[in-house]
Design an enzyme around this catalytic site. Sequence first.
Site, PDB file in Angstrom:
ATOM      1  CG  HIS A 153      25.712  -7.660  -6.585  1.00 36.14           C
ATOM      2  ND1 HIS A 153      25.462  -9.008  -6.440  1.00 36.14           N
ATOM      3  CD2 HIS A 153      26.835  -7.424  -5.871  1.00 36.14           C
ATOM      4  CE1 HIS A 153      26.394  -9.534  -5.667  1.00 36.14           C
ATOM      5  NE2 HIS A 153      27.235  -8.602  -5.311  1.00 36.14           N
ATOM      6  CG  ASP A 206      23.093 -10.526  -8.368  1.00 35.14           C
ATOM      7  OD1 ASP A 206      23.571  -9.732  -9.195  1.00 35.14           O
ATOM      8  OD2 ASP A 206      23.486 -10.623  -7.190  1.00 35.14           O
ATOM      9  CB  SER A 305      29.655 -11.067  -5.287  1.00 34.65           C
ATOM     10  OG  SER A 305      28.756 -10.980  -4.241  1.00 34.65           O
ATOM     11  N   GLY A 306      29.614 -13.238  -7.646  1.00 34.09           N
ATOM     12  CA  GLY A 306      29.868 -13.446  -9.055  1.00 34.09           C
ATOM     13  C   GLY A 306      30.566 -14.766  -9.339  1.00 34.09           C
TER      14      GLY A 306
HETATM   15  N1  ARG Z   1      27.273  -9.951  -1.969  1.00 31.78           N
HETATM   16  C1  ARG Z   1      28.527 -10.516  -1.612  1.00 31.78           C
HETATM   17  C2  ARG Z   1      29.629  -9.963  -2.486  1.00 31.78           C
HETATM   18  O1  ARG Z   1      29.434  -8.939  -3.094  1.00 31.78           O
HETATM   19  C3  ARG Z   1      28.499 -12.002  -1.585  1.00 31.78           C
HETATM   20  C4  ARG Z   1      27.880 -12.459  -0.372  1.00 31.78           C
HETATM   21  C5  ARG Z   1      27.803 -13.933  -0.274  1.00 31.78           C
HETATM   22  N2  ARG Z   1      27.556 -14.201   1.076  1.00 31.78           N
HETATM   23  C6  ARG Z   1      27.286 -15.377   1.614  1.00 31.78           C
HETATM   24  N3  ARG Z   1      27.121 -15.437   2.884  1.00 31.78           N
HETATM   25  N4  ARG Z   1      27.175 -16.443   0.873  1.00 31.78           N
HETATM   26  O2  ARG Z   1      30.741 -10.426  -2.492  1.00 31.78           O
END
Ligand code: ARG
Length: 357
Positions: A153, A206, A305-306
């Site tokens: 994503h 993902d 993320s990632g």
């Molecule tokens: N989707 C989020 C990002 O783009 C990461 C979220 C991780 N959240 C969590 N509570 N572990 O950075």
Amino acid sequence: MMLPRLVFLLFILPRYISALFFGRFFSLFGPDPRLQASCTGQCMFDLSCRLKYGQKAGECGGFYQVCCTFDGFGRALGGSNIRQDRQLNLQDFGPVENERGCGRSGVSSRSRRVVGGTEAGFGSFPWIALIRGGNSRCGGALIRPSWVITAGHCVKTAQWPSRYRVYLGEYNLYQNSEPMPRQKFYVSEIVLHPNYQFTPQADRYDVALLKLDRPATLMPHISPICLPDPVELETGERTIVAGWGATQPDQGSRPKVLQAVDVYTLNNTDCESWHLAAGIRVNIYPEMMCAGHQEGGKDACQGDSGGPLMLKDETGKWNLVGVVSAGYSCAKPGQPGIYHRISESSSWVSYVTKNEV
Ligand code: ARG
């Protein structure tokens, strides 16, 4: 003598006029930002979508703007330069091959945000990557000299891979006097997992691979992490997640220094029932996994993320077990972080990257 004027009148002036006219025309009738945000593909003219053999997945408002998506059959997603190969039998990719000397932190690591974490210590996780570009900032991990793994994503809307910059050996984002310098790269190729799929909850598969514009020069603070064999991970393992993401949920400010925190793996059914007890119905598919603390307090967060979820084995070698994918808020009790489970894709990851430096 008349010729230049003729050229101007016939060729140049009409262009100016049409650019002026159409520029305004297009911005007036461009996609509706709200519909654009919920489009899983790319907003474009209906006709452009058809010409690119895309499928209309919804409306984007504006003037004949549709949400156009593309299948995974070798054609680029969203008309961009992302590679998403045809759906293959994921068992067919052969054994996982690792880089020699992977998973060792070269700089003597201090003990150990991520929420509830502490500063990671310079060079503790020499594979950690910072990815900038697109609309956001993401984490990643070096797995080969020219390949970084991240979340699907993070890069799915890429128009041009070269819009992304990857930093290795980064630690304090606002300091240039670190013990060893960071290295900066552009991305020459983005390979999205063949089964990557946007969902309103956590995205499926993902995970994506970024090929750097040149191989990294491996140094004590820049070296790859190991990919695990495709075997089921135990639950209750103490794993570490690291990143430059938010240290407080719902807050824009980000830490300067790489943060790391320990989180415990749990099984998917427990993860679903913890969430359910908190009033959240979420499907944790087999290629996902959860890690956190039932009482909350420690978690990855927006901007992480990632980034890698890591497990140190008995020999002191670090393995990549997950990729930060999603979460309902951050560090809330009963709402652990949701990760892509690397054991489900490590064979594919190894196959795609192994003969390419
Ligand atoms: N989707 C989020 C990002 O783009 C990461 C979220 C991780 N959240 C969590 N509570 N572990 O950075």
